[in-house]
Design a protein around this motif. Structure first.
Motif, short mmCIF file in Angstrom:
data_model
loop_
_atom_site.label_atom_id
_atom_site.label_comp_id
_atom_site.label_asym_id
_atom_site.label_seq_id
_atom_site.Cartn_x
_atom_site.Cartn_y
_atom_site.Cartn_z
N ILE A 292 43.76 11.07 32.99
CA ILE A 292 42.62 10.29 33.50
C ILE A 292 43.17 9.36 34.57
O ILE A 292 44.18 8.67 34.34
CB ILE A 292 42.02 9.30 32.48
CG1 ILE A 292 41.80 9.90 31.12
CG2 ILE A 292 40.78 8.62 33.00
CD1 ILE A 292 41.16 8.90 30.14
N VAL A 293 42.47 9.30 35.69
CA VAL A 293 42.78 8.27 36.69
C VAL A 293 41.52 7.43 36.85
O VAL A 293 40.48 7.93 37.28
CB VAL A 293 43.19 8.88 38.05
CG1 VAL A 293 43.60 7.77 39.02
CG2 VAL A 293 44.31 9.90 37.88
N THR A 294 41.59 6.15 36.48
CA THR A 294 40.41 5.30 36.66
C THR A 294 40.33 4.88 38.13
O THR A 294 41.35 4.75 38.82
CB THR A 294 40.44 4.06 35.74
OG1 THR A 294 41.50 3.18 36.15
CG2 THR A 294 40.61 4.44 34.28
N GLY A 295 39.09 4.69 38.61
CA GLY A 295 38.89 4.30 40.01
C GLY A 295 39.48 5.31 40.96
O GLY A 295 40.20 4.96 41.90
N ALA A 296 39.15 6.59 40.74
CA ALA A 296 39.79 7.66 41.54
C ALA A 296 38.86 8.24 42.60
O ALA A 296 39.18 9.25 43.21
CB ALA A 296 40.29 8.77 40.62
N SER A 297 37.72 7.59 42.84
CA SER A 297 36.79 8.12 43.84
C SER A 297 37.32 7.93 45.26
O SER A 297 36.97 8.66 46.17
CB SER A 297 35.42 7.45 43.70
OG SER A 297 35.55 6.05 43.61
N ARG A 298 38.16 6.89 45.44
CA ARG A 298 38.66 6.60 46.80
C ARG A 298 39.96 5.82 46.67
O ARG A 298 40.44 5.57 45.55
CB ARG A 298 37.62 5.83 47.62
CG ARG A 298 36.93 4.75 46.87
CD ARG A 298 35.70 4.18 47.54
NE ARG A 298 35.23 3.05 46.75
CZ ARG A 298 35.72 1.83 46.85
NH1 ARG A 298 36.64 1.54 47.74
NH2 ARG A 298 35.28 0.87 46.05
N GLY A 299 40.54 5.43 47.83
CA GLY A 299 41.73 4.58 47.84
C GLY A 299 42.93 5.23 47.16
O GLY A 299 43.10 6.45 47.19
N ILE A 300 43.75 4.40 46.55
CA ILE A 300 44.99 4.87 45.92
C ILE A 300 44.68 5.88 44.80
O ILE A 300 45.36 6.90 44.66
CB ILE A 300 45.79 3.67 45.35
CG1 ILE A 300 46.20 2.71 46.48
CG2 ILE A 300 47.01 4.15 44.58
CD1 ILE A 300 46.77 1.37 45.99
#
Ligand code: NAP
Length: 246
Positions: free
Chosen positions: A10-18
């Motif tokens: 799981i990668v949280t906040g993976a819609s954009r950026g890092i």
């Protein structure tokens, strides 16, 4: 790779950026990837399409990490669609630069809700639900070492994440799950660039001896290293990645 042998990240906040670059990197490493986002649905689904077209397994899951029920549901959905989680990357975060005295109650609460409680929520769920032999990577910031004016609330929210990292690594004794944190310096994403003049950006870029801003790829490489099966002996550490800034 068969579905059963594919490990799940799981990668949280993976819609954009890092986070988006980490998701690409972990997919290329052979993980089935759950791309978490809060509001950027079209970016998250475009990333899923891109990864699937490249032959990887990926799903997008909307969940506000600050909300414990959302986080529990996120784990439910991932288990159903991909299997039990092996790797958790707590990347979701926000930054608002403002002197402490000018912070509203709402902004203070929002920063701690996403950066600190968000990490707490996923760690608590992970303790109950992750496979043994897993990897957890939290996100702090090199601002914790710089103590710059305007960053007090953000730094405090990330310092707490560093404390979670040190203690949680010990609380998972016996599970062979490592818990580390990455603490980037300035990275050229919306979070850093938004609201800064070109001159301010160039000032930050000149600060480290390597004389440039970090790129999301610089940080994704470190996450990739920390989650790889061969790197099982780094545990409870905070790794600052900032070109030598601090
Ligand atoms: P970014 O470009 O602003 O992206 C932030 C990501 O987090 C987005 O995918 C966003 O998704 C997601 N997010 C925000 N609130 C969320 C919530 N409540 N629940 C779930 N997802 C949420 O930021 P970034 O620069 O990539 O930063 C990633 C991490 O690195 C953060 O933890 C940040 O503090 C840390 N960091 C960044 C820098 C830097 O200079 N960029 C430096 C040090 C540390 P939605 O769009 O869907 O909301």
């Amino acid at each position: 790779m068969t579905q059963a042998s594919r490990k799940v990240a799981i990668v949280t906040g993976a819609s954009r950026g890092i986070g988006a670059v980490i998701a690409r990197q972990l997919a290329a490493q052979g993980f089935a990837v759950a791309i978490n986002y809060a509001s950027s649905a079209s970016e998250a689904s475009a990333l899923v399409v891109e990864l699937r077209q490249a032959g990887h397994q990926a799903i997008a899951i909307k969940a506000d990490v600050a909300n414990a029920a959302d986080v529990a549901r996120m784990f439910d959905e991932i288990e159903l669609q991909l299997g039990k989680v092996d790797v958790l990357v707590n990347n979701a975060g926000i930054l608002k630069v403002l002197p402490l005295a000018e912070h509203s109650d709402e902004l203070y609460e929002q920063t701690f809700a996403i950066n600190t409680r968000g990490t707490f929520n996923t760690l608590r769920e992970a303790a109950k639900r992750m496979n043994d032999d897993g990897r957890i990577v939290n996100f702090s910031s090199s601002t914790v070492g710089l103590n710059m004016p305007g960053y007090a609330v953000y730094i405090a929210s990330k310092a707490a994440v560093e404390s979670f990292t040190h203690v949680f690594a010990k609380e998972l004794r016996g599970r062979r799950i490592t818990v580390n944190a990455v603490a980037p310096g300035p990275v050229a994403t919306e979070l850093f660039l938004q609201g800064k003049s070109e001159e301010q950006i160039q000032t930050f870029a000149r600060m480290p001896p390597l004389e440039r801003l970090g790129q999301p790829e610089d940080i994704a490489e470190i996450v990739s290293f920390l989650v790889s099966p061969a790197v099982g002996w780094v545990n409870g550490q905070v790794l600052r990645a900032n070109g030598g800034l601090v």
